[in-house]
Design a protein around this motif. Structure first.
Motif, PDB file in Angstrom:
ATOM      1  N   THR A   7      76.514 -38.214   5.507  1.00  0.00           N
ATOM      2  CA  THR A   7      75.108 -38.614   5.509  1.00  0.00           C
ATOM      3  C   THR A   7      74.234 -37.395   5.744  1.00  0.00           C
ATOM      4  OG1 THR A   7      75.689 -40.805   6.333  1.00  0.00           O
ATOM      5  CG2 THR A   7      73.394 -40.116   6.592  1.00  0.00           C
ATOM      6  N   ILE A   8      73.222 -37.232   4.898  1.00  0.00           N
ATOM      7  CA  ILE A   8      72.358 -36.056   4.945  1.00  0.00           C
ATOM      8  C   ILE A   8      70.934 -36.457   5.312  1.00  0.00           C
ATOM      9  CG2 ILE A   8      73.740 -34.740   3.296  1.00  0.00           C
ATOM     10  CD1 ILE A   8      71.795 -35.581   1.105  1.00  0.00           C
ATOM     11  N   ALA A   9      70.196 -35.507   5.863  1.00  0.00           N
ATOM     12  CA  ALA A   9      68.802 -35.758   6.233  1.00  0.00           C
ATOM     13  C   ALA A   9      68.006 -34.477   6.050  1.00  0.00           C
ATOM     14  CB  ALA A   9      68.707 -36.249   7.675  1.00  0.00           C
ATOM     15  N   ALA A  10      66.740 -34.624   5.648  1.00  0.00           N
ATOM     16  CA  ALA A  10      65.857 -33.469   5.456  1.00  0.00           C
ATOM     17  C   ALA A  10      64.422 -33.958   5.378  1.00  0.00           C
ATOM     18  CB  ALA A  10      66.223 -32.703   4.186  1.00  0.00           C
ATOM     19  N   ILE A  11      63.489 -33.035   5.613  1.00  0.00           N
ATOM     20  CA  ILE A  11      62.074 -33.333   5.412  1.00  0.00           C
ATOM     21  C   ILE A  11      61.811 -33.360   3.911  1.00  0.00           C
ATOM     22  CG2 ILE A  11      59.721 -32.523   5.793  1.00  0.00           C
ATOM     23  CD1 ILE A  11      60.711 -31.202   8.367  1.00  0.00           C
ATOM     24  N   ALA A  12      61.227 -34.454   3.416  1.00  0.00           N
ATOM     25  CA  ALA A  12      61.001 -34.622   1.979  1.00  0.00           C
ATOM     26  C   ALA A  12      59.556 -34.402   1.575  1.00  0.00           C
ATOM     27  CB  ALA A  12      61.447 -36.015   1.542  1.00  0.00           C
ATOM     28  N   SER A  13      58.643 -34.290   2.524  1.00  0.00           N
ATOM     29  CA  SER A  13      57.236 -34.056   2.202  1.00  0.00           C
ATOM     30  C   SER A  13      56.966 -32.563   2.101  1.00  0.00           C
ATOM     31  CB  SER A  13      56.333 -34.704   3.255  1.00  0.00           C
ATOM     32  OG  SER A  13      56.754 -34.362   4.560  1.00  0.00           O
TER      33      SER A  13
END
Length: 491
Positions: free
Chosen positions: A8-14
């Motif tokens: 599972t990955i996560a990052a700022i998308a804005s």
């Protein structure tokens, strides 16, 4: 980039920087479990957000353990493969303060998510079959679009416009291949499932479609999004004078001596909000017609002119208002060459201030494209009036406003023909398109010579392989690394 789909990955998308709202994106099989550890829903219903079977929005608070505070957030949750990435996915919409976004992201990483790589969300979408490779490249095209036209092309490619055209060709070839190979199973019974004439016709249709895309790939490879307008005409047709008048300064050398311009000049102008690169080229003449000592220089100038024509969005064909019959005949021959190349042409009659009446000349000038100006007299040979034209005088300024408007209108009408291929897609697809066309041409020749169906099938399969490379049904890790390494994190 190592291809991993089971974490599972996560990052700022804005976008980077502070703003009213920011977005953090999470994707992977453990999305619900990780979000559950940090998110508290405001008013849980009978079915909570993590029990839903359909996409759902809820509001709540995000708990930041390191700061011992909570942040008001809106949670968008996709529980199934119908998400953008093709796996469980969530977005947290929260205040767009970078410290808050970074702190929230750190909390998700601490709970088991890992930092996303460049383009990893879009890569997962591609690998899970949610989008094809052309659409994946279009995501980056939308992000990097510098103007409305670039955005339009990127959105068209993202929406599947180009994919649909290639899939139509692909499905047609698969159908032909199926009929051919079905016939091979009954070769001893002499059953013909498809005639050679029908095979040839369908292969020709596929070739034509791929050639059109190939031409777009060749001529739109440049990352420049400006329209290119090229001034072309016989020597001493007033091109350089008109070039100076359109840009509003003296950049090109002007002389009554024919052949003064030996190289092309460029300048940037804006017409009706369109960014345009204006190009002045050498007069169109045969190298054999110049003195021997100048032939090498003239040959180079003519080659440069040909290169500029090849990538032009619009040609301004310049000719004086006092043409002789001999010049008019030569102009027809030169323009036919341009017509053979399917180049868009706008005729411009220069030196309109010198117009005189003559028995050989028509009484009425053609209207400009804007329809706002019609001179009272004309000195244009009737044989030259083949299309809408504009008469101008760089000396008095007459007709320049009409010409500027005509150029803008022509370019605006031709926007759809600039091609659906983004520059990055063109670079990747150009070789595959060429090989696909060559394979189809080989299949057509084999059909014409009544070669065995096995040879025809082999060429069609080769073409299908190249189309698969473009669409992404055939790919390697190197291709994916090359494409997605250009993305930013969070996309």
């Amino acid at each position: 980039m190592p291809i991993q789909l089971d974490d599972t990955i996560a990052a700022i998308a804005s976008a980077p920087g502070n703003g009213p709202r920011g977005i953090i994106r999470i994707s992977g099989p453990q999305t619900a479990e990780i979000v559950r550890r940090v998110y508290l829903e405001d008013s849980p219903l009978a079915v909570t957000w993590d029990q839903t079977k359909v996409p759902r929005r809820s509001t709540g608070r995000l708990m930041l353990s390191d700061w011992n505070v909570t942040v008001q957030v809106a949670l968008m949750y996709w529980p199934t493969r119908r998400s953008f990435t093709g796996q469980p996915m969530a977005e947290l919409h929260l205040p767009g303060s970078m410290p808050v976004l970074n702190g929230s992201l750190q909390e998700l990483w601490k709970q088991g998510a890992r930092p996303a790589e460049r383009g990893e969300f879009t890569m997962r979408s591609f690998l899970n079959g949610r989008i094809d490779l052309l659409q994946a490249e279009a995501v980056l095209g939308v992000i990097d679009a510098a103007n409305h036209d670039e955005l339009r092309r990127a959105l068209s490619q993202l929406g599947g416009g180009l994919t649909n055209r290639l899939n139509e060709v692909r499905q047609s070839l698969i159908s032909v291949l199926g009929d051919l190979e079905a016939g091979l199973d009954f070769v001893e019974e002499d059953i013909e499932f498809i005639s050679k004439a029908e095979i040839s016709g369908r292969l020709q249709t596929a070739c034509d479609a791929l050639r059109q895309l190939s031409q777009q790939s060749d001529t739109r490879l440049s990352d420049s999004w400006k329209y290119r307008v090229v001034l072309v005409g016989l020597p001493n047709a007033g091109k350089s004078t008109l070039f100076n008048a359109l840009i509003g300064e003296t950049r090109a050398i002007v002389s009554p001596i024919a052949g003064t311009t030996r190289d092309y000049l460029t300048a940037e102008i804006t017409l009706e909000d369109l960014e345009i690169e204006l190009v002045d080229t050498a007069g169109w003449e045969d190298v054999d017609d110049v003195v021997p000592g100048s032939r090498e220089i003239m040959g180079t100038a003519q080659r440069h002119r040909g290169e500029q024509i090849q990538v032009a969005d619009l040609i301004l064909w310049c000719q004086t208002c006092t043409l002789t019959e001999e010049e008019a005949e030569e102009i027809r021959a030169r323009k036919q060459e341009l017509n053979d190349r399917a180049v868009r042409i706008l005729e411009v009659f220069t030196q309109s201030d010198r117009m005189v009446q003559s028995d050989r000349m028509v009484e009425t000038m053609p209207r400009t494209l804007s329809g706002t100006n019609e001179p009272e007299a004309s000195a244009i040979p009737a044989t030259a009036l083949e299309s809408s034209a504009v008469a101008v005088s760089a000396l008095t300024g007459q007709g320049l406003a009409d010409l500027r408007l005509a150029i803008a209108q022509r370019l605006q009408r031709s926007q759809s023909s600039r091609g659906e291929l983004l520059a990055t897609t063109s670079a990747r697809c150009r070789d595959s398109l060429r090989k696909a066309i060559e394979s189809l041409e080989s299949a057509r020749q084999a059909t014409a010579h009544y070669s065995g169906d096995e040879l025809i099938s082999l060429d069609i399969r080769s073409s299908l392989h190249e189309l698969g490379t473009i669409l992404g049904t055939v790919y390697t890790d190197d291709i994916l690394d090359h494409i997605f390494s250009k993305f930013c994190i969070g996309k």
